[in-house]
Design an enzyme around this catalytic site. Structure first.
Site, PDB file in Angstrom:
ATOM      1  N   CYS A   1       4.224 -20.849 -39.450  1.00 47.71           N
ATOM      2  CA  CYS A   1       2.888 -21.476 -39.441  1.00 47.71           C
ATOM      3  C   CYS A   1       2.921 -22.963 -39.782  1.00 47.71           C
ATOM      4  CB  CYS A   1       1.925 -20.713 -40.348  1.00 47.71           C
ATOM      5  SG  CYS A   1       2.188 -20.926 -42.115  1.00 47.71           S
TER       6      CYS A   1
ATOM      7  N   HIS B   1      -1.015 -20.007 -45.631  1.00 51.24           N
ATOM      8  CA  HIS B   1      -1.101 -20.006 -44.171  1.00 51.24           C
ATOM      9  C   HIS B   1      -2.040 -21.133 -43.754  1.00 51.24           C
ATOM     10  CE1 HIS B   1      -0.505 -18.184 -40.223  1.00 51.24           C
ATOM     11  NE2 HIS B   1      -1.776 -18.439 -39.974  1.00 51.24           N
TER      12      HIS B   1
ATOM     13  N   HIS C   1      -3.103 -21.204 -34.530  1.00 51.54           N
ATOM     14  CA  HIS C   1      -2.093 -21.070 -35.585  1.00 51.54           C
ATOM     15  C   HIS C   1      -0.940 -20.217 -35.070  1.00 51.54           C
ATOM     16  CE1 HIS C   1      -3.380 -16.821 -36.901  1.00 51.54           C
ATOM     17  NE2 HIS C   1      -4.167 -17.146 -35.898  1.00 51.54           N
TER      18      HIS C   1
END
Length: 324
Positions: A233, A282, A294
């Site tokens: 990520c 994240h 993402h």
């Protein structure tokens, strides 16, 4: 005893040890005739060996450090800057006073070790790994359990640490990485802060960021990945912004610390979530209309709605990227 450069503190050694070990350059050349017994006995006779000293005793110290892969210079019996640096590395690695001086404690430890610094790698389950997991955790690289298991989280943390600190990216806890970690005095890692900065938000930049991000849709997920061959990520975020000449830190936590809080999320802003650990873990890029792009561990680079129950429950907020 011969000293290259006069020092205020003279080397204190018994007359017997001095006669054996410090007779000048001739003994450096004839070092093979001296015995390990002489060297070991000198532990009790010697109080300090330091920068500037020369002789067989220094040669033996260099040879021991070379055996431990901590010294790459010539074994020439000259206690120079490189020898001093290697002694300090040894002292850090073995939790001794780091002064670059070989006193009784350092010499005793040095002569008691018969093998190189042990290397740890993916798959190892060792008690010694715990201390490095603890250090990586304190520096904000590792967020797993301190269990001595060299698993995926430890591997990622080691790779990120090596990458960020200009070490060879092997993914292994080798001697250079161990030494660098143990000598790192940061208690919470490097926290990047911003004060009164302009944020990187304009129509052209927003378009560039979102366009680049969307062009990578479908790219596979790869733990520790930061190229179009595979992303995690934060690697995805760092890559996208780097393509617009904006450099961001590598980890989610560092990106969170670097960016600027905003009350109203806009296109190109970063959206953060709390997933597998407390705090930001994240991150994605907001695209507008309640959607963000993402890297998902199951889908790779993908677009998701902020109203998705999983992400909505874990949403921490949005932040703007400082303008370069």
């Amino acid at each position: 005893m011969k000293v290259v450069k006069p020092t205020k503190d003279a080397l204190i050694i018994s007359s017997v040890a001095a006669g054996i070990l410090f007779s000048g350059p001739a003994l450096v050349m004839a070092s093979e005739e001296a015995t390990q017994k002489d060297f070991t006995k000198a532990i009790e006779d010697t109080q300090v060996v330091r920068y500037g000293h020369t002789g067989y005793f220094v040669s033996n110290i260099q040879a021991n450090l070379a055996d431990l892969t901590l010294y790459q210079g010539a074994v020439d019996g000259v206690y120079g800057k490189l020898t001093e640096k290697s002694v300090k590395q040894f002292q850090r690695l073995h939790h001794l006073k780091v002064d670059g001086i070989v006193g009784k404690e350092t010499l005793t430890k040095l002569t008691s070790i018969k093998k190189p610094v042990e290397e740890f790698q993916y798959g190892d389950i060792r008690e010694e790994v715990k201390s490095f997991q603890t250090k990586l955790h304190a520096l904000n690289y590792y967020y797993g359990q301190i269990d001595g298991v060299f698993g995926p989280l430890t591997l990622q943390a080691v790779k990120e640490y090596q990458q960020k600190n200009n070490l060879e990216e092997t993914g292994k806890l080798n001697s250079p990485t161990q030494i660098h970690l143990l000598s790192n005095r940061n208690k919470k890692g490097i926290t990047l802060t911003t004060k009164k900065v302009k944020t990187a938000h304009n129509t052209e930049l927003q378009s560039s960021v979102t366009s680049i991000a969307k062009s990578l849709l479908g790219t596979k997920y790869e733990w520790g990945g930061n190229t179009p061959s595979g992303f995690d990520c934060s690697g995805f975020i760092k890559y996208v912004f780097a393509e617009t000449n904006i450099l961001l830190p590598r980890t989610v936590n560092e990106i969170w610390n670097y960016t600027v809080h905003t009350q109203k999320v806009g296109i190109g802003d970063l959206v953060f979530f709390e997933t597998y650990k407390p705090g930001p873990s994240h991150v994605g890029i907001y695209l507008g209309n309640g959607q963000f792009i993402h890297t998902s561990s199951s889908k790779g680079v993908t677009i998701t709605s902020l109203s998705n129950p999983y992400w909505k429950e874990r949403y921490l907020g949005a932040k703007k990227v400082p303008k370069a």
